[in-house]
Design a protein around this motif. Structure first.
Motif, PDB file in Angstrom:
ATOM      1  N   SER A  68     -31.661  42.625  60.644  1.00 25.67           N
ATOM      2  CA  SER A  68     -30.326  43.208  60.567  1.00 25.67           C
ATOM      3  C   SER A  68     -30.338  44.441  59.671  1.00 25.67           C
ATOM      4  O   SER A  68     -31.310  44.721  58.952  1.00 25.67           O
ATOM      5  N   SER A  69     -29.219  45.144  59.652  1.00 27.89           N
ATOM      6  CA  SER A  69     -29.108  46.360  58.844  1.00 27.89           C
ATOM      7  C   SER A  69     -29.147  46.062  57.349  1.00 27.89           C
ATOM      8  O   SER A  69     -29.386  46.963  56.539  1.00 27.89           O
ATOM      9  N   GLU A 106     -39.635  42.382  62.847  1.00 33.03           N
ATOM     10  CA  GLU A 106     -38.218  42.610  62.548  1.00 33.03           C
ATOM     11  C   GLU A 106     -38.060  43.718  61.510  1.00 33.03           C
ATOM     12  O   GLU A 106     -37.178  44.582  61.630  1.00 33.03           O
ATOM     13  N   SER A 107     -38.917  43.706  60.488  1.00 34.35           N
ATOM     14  CA  SER A 107     -38.836  44.729  59.448  1.00 34.35           C
ATOM     15  C   SER A 107     -39.095  46.118  60.012  1.00 34.35           C
ATOM     16  O   SER A 107     -38.371  47.076  59.692  1.00 34.35           O
ATOM     17  N   GLN A 118     -36.236  47.877  61.630  1.00 37.34           N
ATOM     18  CA  GLN A 118     -35.270  48.468  60.720  1.00 37.34           C
ATOM     19  C   GLN A 118     -35.768  49.773  60.122  1.00 37.34           C
ATOM     20  O   GLN A 118     -34.993  50.706  59.902  1.00 37.34           O
ATOM     21  N   TYR A 134     -33.800  53.219  60.506  1.00 41.13           N
ATOM     22  CA  TYR A 134     -33.384  54.006  59.343  1.00 41.13           C
ATOM     23  C   TYR A 134     -33.727  55.477  59.533  1.00 41.13           C
ATOM     24  O   TYR A 134     -32.886  56.360  59.300  1.00 41.13           O
TER      25      TYR A 134
END
Length: 217
Positions: free
Chosen positions: A23-24, A135-136, A139, A143
């Motif tokens: 997630s954010s 997952e990381s 993000q 970004y």
């Protein structure tokens, strides 16, 4: 059971945790609330370096050749990943791209993985770490896309692509080292525990920043 079935089971068991790790809020937690490009790069470099050191330690401790080879190959990839991330930083920061910082406390996931001391558990933990890292990386890409930095976004896309190979390597290793149903159960438990360790650290970091870790519905 086989490795593909184990992967499906782990994903199902940790669906909520993986979703929130992707997630954010994940980068906010990883950077301690400092959502600037340098802090994001440093968080990524720390994670990659810690992973490299973990896999190197595993490889050195392994008596199973297939596992030692898989861990050593992954460690080399993670060293390269750390160096590529650090190249995006300026000046002195780029100079210690592959360095080991003995006094640094490793990230929670790396610390958890270093506590695994047998081949089957490490193989499971390896898979869990790949799922968390995927997952990381999503993000990090997001970004830098949002920061209008396509070069850095492309770097993290390439690093994320390498995780597909690591996932296959982990699955091949699981098929090689899990001989009994008890082995498969232990490997699955280790994979789930790795995801949970990363998620617990994520929750603790957000709560320390006064942020509710649960998504807003």
């Amino acid at each position: 059971m086989n490795a593909d079935a184990l992967l499906d089971s782990v994903r199902e068991a940790t669906a909520t945790e993986l979703s929130r790790l992707g997630s954010s809020k994940a980068l906010y937690a990883a950077t301690g609330g400092d959502l600037d490009a340098e802090s994001v790069f440093r968080a990524a470099a720390t994670a990659e370096r810690a992973a490299a050191e973990t896999f190197e330690a595993w490889a050195d401790a392994e008596s199973t050749e297939a596992a030692a080879t898989a861990f050593r190959e992954t460690a080399a990839e993670e060293r390269e990943h750390a160096a590529r991330v650090r190249e995006e930083l300026d000046g002195d920061a780029a100079g210690d791209a592959g360095g080991t910082h003995a006094d640094d406390e490793p990230p929670a996931l790396a610390a958890h993985l270093r506590g695994l001391d047998d081949t089957v558990a490490r193989a499971g933990g390896f898979l869990g770490r790949v799922l968390v890292a995927d997952e990381s990386k999503s993000q990090y890409v997001g970004y830098f896309v949002g920061d209008a930095d396509p070069q850095s976004a492309a770097v993290f896309r390439e690093l994320r692509e390498d995780l597909a190979g690591q996932r296959e390597r982990a699955l091949d290793l699981l098929d090689a080292v899990c001989e009994t149903e008890a082995d498969w159960e232990r490997a699955e438990a280790a994979a789930v525990a790795a995801v949970e360790a990363a998620y617990e650290a994520h929750v603790e970091a957000l709560e320390s920043l006064g942020v509710d870790p649960k998504p807003v519905c």
